[in-house]
Write a protein that holds these residues in place. Sequence first.
Motif, PDB file in Angstrom:
ATOM      1  N   THR A 190      -3.495  -6.718   8.549  1.00 20.34           N
ATOM      2  CA  THR A 190      -2.137  -6.270   8.248  1.00 20.34           C
ATOM      3  C   THR A 190      -1.954  -4.760   8.281  1.00 20.34           C
ATOM      4  N   LYS A 210      -6.545  -6.713   4.534  1.00 25.69           N
ATOM      5  CA  LYS A 210      -5.716  -5.537   4.297  1.00 25.69           C
ATOM      6  C   LYS A 210      -5.911  -4.439   5.334  1.00 25.69           C
ATOM      7  N   TYR A 211      -7.151  -4.215   5.770  1.00 29.85           N
ATOM      8  CA  TYR A 211      -7.433  -3.073   6.639  1.00 29.85           C
ATOM      9  C   TYR A 211      -7.570  -3.423   8.104  1.00 29.85           C
ATOM     10  N   MET A 258       0.854  -1.162   0.000  1.00 28.12           N
ATOM     11  CA  MET A 258       0.000   0.000   0.000  1.00 28.12           C
ATOM     12  C   MET A 258       0.904   1.230   0.000  1.00 28.12           C
ATOM     13  N   TYR A 303     -10.792  -9.455   1.431  1.00 26.69           N
ATOM     14  CA  TYR A 303      -9.610  -8.644   1.163  1.00 26.69           C
ATOM     15  C   TYR A 303      -9.561  -7.449   2.119  1.00 26.69           C
TER      16      TYR A 303
END
Length: 63
Positions: free
Chosen positions: A55, A51-52, A1, A47
């Motif tokens: 990690t 992701k949010y 990101m 996802y």
Amino acid sequence: MNDAEQNFFRPKWRRVAITIFCAGWSALEWLTGNPFWGVIFTAMFFYCLWKYWYTFDENSSAE
């Protein structure tokens, strides 16, 4: 990101909102009998969780 994405998603309410949106849209697609889009939005939901929530580094100082 990259840093721009990280800064945009730094407020927790944005991460909550996008995750809930994907979960709700996934449920809508499954309930209306659209399994193709149901799978797509279910994948997006997982996802977002990964992701949010799993990690995402809230302590990094992206300036």
